[in-house]
Design a protein around this motif. Structure first.
Motif, PDB file in Angstrom:
ATOM      1  N   GLU B  33       0.823  -1.212   0.000  1.00 17.44           N
ATOM      2  CA  GLU B  33       0.000   0.000   0.000  1.00 17.44           C
ATOM      3  C   GLU B  33       0.861   1.269   0.000  1.00 17.44           C
ATOM      4  O   GLU B  33       2.066   1.219   0.240  1.00 17.44           O
ATOM      5  CB  GLU B  33      -0.926   0.023   1.224  1.00 17.44           C
ATOM      6  CG  GLU B  33      -0.217   0.309   2.541  1.00 17.44           C
ATOM      7  CD  GLU B  33      -1.194   0.473   3.715  1.00 17.44           C
ATOM      8  OE1 GLU B  33      -2.365   0.778   3.455  1.00 17.44           O
ATOM      9  OE2 GLU B  33      -0.772   0.295   4.861  1.00 17.44           O
ATOM     10  N   ASP B 203      -3.373   5.163  -0.261  1.00 11.31           N
ATOM     11  CA  ASP B 203      -4.471   4.221  -0.079  1.00 11.31           C
ATOM     12  C   ASP B 203      -5.061   4.394   1.306  1.00 11.31           C
ATOM     13  O   ASP B 203      -6.258   4.329   1.500  1.00 11.31           O
ATOM     14  CB  ASP B 203      -3.970   2.781  -0.229  1.00 11.31           C
ATOM     15  CG  ASP B 203      -3.362   2.547  -1.592  1.00 11.31           C
ATOM     16  OD1 ASP B 203      -4.032   2.852  -2.580  1.00 11.31           O
ATOM     17  OD2 ASP B 203      -2.214   2.076  -1.651  1.00 11.31           O
ATOM     18  N   GLU B 218      -8.821   4.083   5.689  1.00 10.73           N
ATOM     19  CA  GLU B 218      -8.755   4.057   4.231  1.00 10.73           C
ATOM     20  C   GLU B 218      -9.079   5.462   3.749  1.00 10.73           C
ATOM     21  O   GLU B 218      -9.992   6.100   4.284  1.00 10.73           O
ATOM     22  CB  GLU B 218      -9.827   3.118   3.663  1.00 10.73           C
ATOM     23  CG  GLU B 218      -9.711   1.678   4.087  1.00 10.73           C
ATOM     24  CD  GLU B 218      -8.774   0.898   3.196  1.00 10.73           C
ATOM     25  OE1 GLU B 218      -8.576   1.332   2.048  1.00 10.73           O
ATOM     26  OE2 GLU B 218      -8.238  -0.122   3.662  1.00 10.73           O
TER      27      GLU B 218
END
Ligand SMILES: Nc1ncnc2c1ncn2[C@@H]1O[C@H](COP(=O)(O)OP(=O)(O)OP(=O)(O)O)[C@@H](O)[C@H]1O
Ligand SMILES: [Mg+2]
Lengths: 253, 311
Positions: B33, B203, B218
């Motif tokens: 990520e 992300d 998130e």
């Protein structure tokens, strides 16, 4: 042990020497030559032989020691101080390498330089005075051990120093006086009895004496004492460095 | 997805003077990520990164990198990490090529000129490879630091304010590089003061304030959860006051009664008085409008709210 990091540090340090060839190699050679002119030729002609060795030849081992000590300390201290000062040490500290590898890289490079320098000065001096080397093995052993030990000391100073002033302080206030008073230019028994005793507390006396013995077979103190002293130094420096890395002293907040 | 490549557990850091820079930090970074760490100056971002990379000794707590403890298995842990520090630090007299090659060796990798070439080209430094670092501009120096960090093919890349002092165009290029890295499977943790950067790239987003992680979310969820939306209706005829059927907190009149502003978030729709309910009521009251626009609050608004709230 992974050899790539050690090689990287070692080569980078040696490259720095090449970039600063003048101050790293040429200037010590010039200053040693000056010592020869002043002490060997001008003053030496008025001093009689010491232990059967002409004064000019007598001072060669002491001069090499003088350069070896000061150059080892300054090379090694600058080598580690500079990245600390510029901040680029972050990379060394975050690399997947052991403390031993860092030390071998930096101290190995600094010691290589001063050994090279010692040999160059030895070569230079042969132009001025007749030289003989009675114990070549021990000569090289003393040369290497001294270079390594004092490069370790320089490494410690480089980590300890938090400014350029401190970087100069120890060499100026401790190393240089000890070397000059360590029998580089005279034999200890030329001193009054009281000072002969005092001088035995100076560790450099043992180095110079042992080194000179490897040339001419004459010494102020026993060779065993010289070897013991330099080994003691080496172990003490290694101990200090182990402690520095274990605690992160002046390296890791 | 629950496969953390970095787990930080109960991390405390108290600096020598007694200043506590990190307080019980628990954080997991997921494999692959892009994680953006936001926080005001002095929040502890650099300290956190420094502990993970082995530059600062933790006072308490543990960091596990790809299964390896950062202290007891520092070799395995660190060879996976590339670090781009916040401060510009360089050996001024080295050339770009040499300094980047040095980094690769330092991290235990055999020389690989082809890889170094690739890295330098991707960062538009190829033309400068024989330049000494002191002859480069600030933005170029920063890219050299990125090249150094990428020289040993790390699996995890820390970027501590990578785009500080980098011009707009270059910043976009850098984002491209970072995206490319993510595509090749590199996990990226970046800190930044440019909220647009986090909004554009990340992300997930973590916010740290005064040494404490105050939020990890998130990005999309965060925007939705905290992102207030505003619907502004430009009325045909101004209203002096709202009819009683429309008297609710979320509604207000502005611009001398010409504009009706409705503030809402993701939840209200579900509770039955969302936009459709509002429009139906307006129709019943005979209020007509000639135009409308909506606005969604940015991450920046969210961030400022969050940090202000906790201060
Ligand atoms: N070596 C140190 N000794 C003492 N205190 C320190 C040290 N390094 C950082 N601090 C303090 O720790 C706190 C956090 O610093 P840190 O550099 O982690 O902040 P940051 O979030 O990276 O800030 P910025 O956005 O300005 O880069 C600050 O209050 C700072 O003064
Ligand atoms: Mg910072």
């Amino acid at each position: 042990m992974n050899l790539h990091p050690v090689r990287a540090i070692y080569m980078a340090e040696m490259a720095r020497t090449r970039r600063t060839l003048l101050q790293s190699i040429v200037s010590p050679v010039i200053s040693t030559s000056l010592y020869f002119v002043v002490f060997g030729a001008a003053i030496g002609s008025r001093i009689s032989e010491i232990g059967g060795v002409s004064y000019g030849a007598f001072i060669v081992p002491g001069l090499i020691m003088l350069m070896l000590l000061t150059q080892s300390v300054s090379n090694a201290s600058f080598g580690i101080f500079f990245p600390k000062f510029s901040g680029s040490i972050y990379e060394i500290l975050s690399a997947p390498i052991s403390y031993l590898e860092i030390v071998i890289g930096y101290v190995g490079a600094a010691a290589s330089k001063s050994i090279l320098l010692g040999l160059i000065i030895l070569g230079t001096s042969s132009f001025f005075v007749p030289l003989e080397i009675a114990h070549p093995f021990w000569m090289l052993t003393f040369l290497v051990l001294t270079a390594v030990t004092f490069s370790l000391l320089g490494f410690i100073i480089g980590i300890w120093a938090d400014g350029f002033d401190k970087l100069q302080l120890v060499p100026l206030l401790i190393i240089t006086p000890l070397t000059f008073l360590g029998g580089s230019f005279y034999s200890i028994d030329m001193l009054p009895p009281f000072w002969q005793t005092v001088t035995l507390a100076n560790p450099v006396v043992y180095l110079v004496s042992g080194f000179r013995w490897s040339f001419y077979g004459i010494s102020d103190v026993s060779v065993a004492a010289s070897v013991a002293m330099i080994t003691l130094f080496l172990v003490a420096s290694l101990g200090a460095i182990a402690w520095i890395f274990r605690t992160g002293y002046r390296l890791k907040p | 997805m629950n496969d953390p490549i970095i787990s930080i557990n109960g991390l405390n850091k108290t600096y020598e003077g007694g200043f506590q820079a990190l307080t019980r930090v628990d954080l997991s970074i997921q494999r692959g990520e892009i994680f953006a760490l936001l926080g005001p100056n002095g929040a502890g971002k650099t300290t956190l990164i420094s502990v993970v990379c082995g530059l600062v000794n933790p006072t308490e707590g543990q960091v596990v990198i790809d299964g390896f403890d950062s202290v007891t298995h520092y070799r395995q842990a660190r060879e996976r990490i590339g670090l781009v520090p916040q401060e510009l630090t360089n050996e001024a007299f080295e050339t770009v090529w040499n300094t980047v090659s040095f980094s690769r060796g330092l991290f235990g990798k055999a020389p690989d000129p082809a890889h170094i070439e690739k890295v330098l080209k991707s960062l538009a430094l190829w033309d400068k490879r024989d330049n000494r670092l002191m002859t480069l501009s600030g933005g170029m120096k920063r890219r050299v630091l990125i090249a150094k960090a990428l020289s040993h093919e790390p699996r995890i890349l820390f970027l501590d304010e990578p785009t500080a002092g980098v011009d707009v165009e270059l910043r976009r290029d850098m984002w491209e590089v970072v995206r490319g890295l993510r595509e090749s499977g590199v996990t990226i943790i970046l800190t930044t003061h440019y909220i647009e950067e986090a909004e554009e790239m990340a992300d997930r987003i973590g916010v740290i304030n005064r040494g404490e992680i105050v939020l990890v979310e998130e990005k999309a969820a965060l925007m939705q959860k905290l992102g207030r939306k505003q619907l502004t209706l430009h009325l045909q005829t101004p209203l002096n006051e709202l009819p009683t059927t429309l008297q609710q907190e979320a509604l207000s009149l502005t611009a001398n009664g010409y504009e009706l502003v409705y503030t809402y978030d993701g939840h209200q729709d579900e509770e039955g008085h969302g936009i459709s309910a509002l429009l139906a009521t307006l129709a019943r009251e005979g209020i007509t409008f000639k135009d409308l626009h909506t606005r969604q609050s940015s991450l920046e608004d969210i961030f400022v709210d969050l940090v202000k709230e906790r201060a």
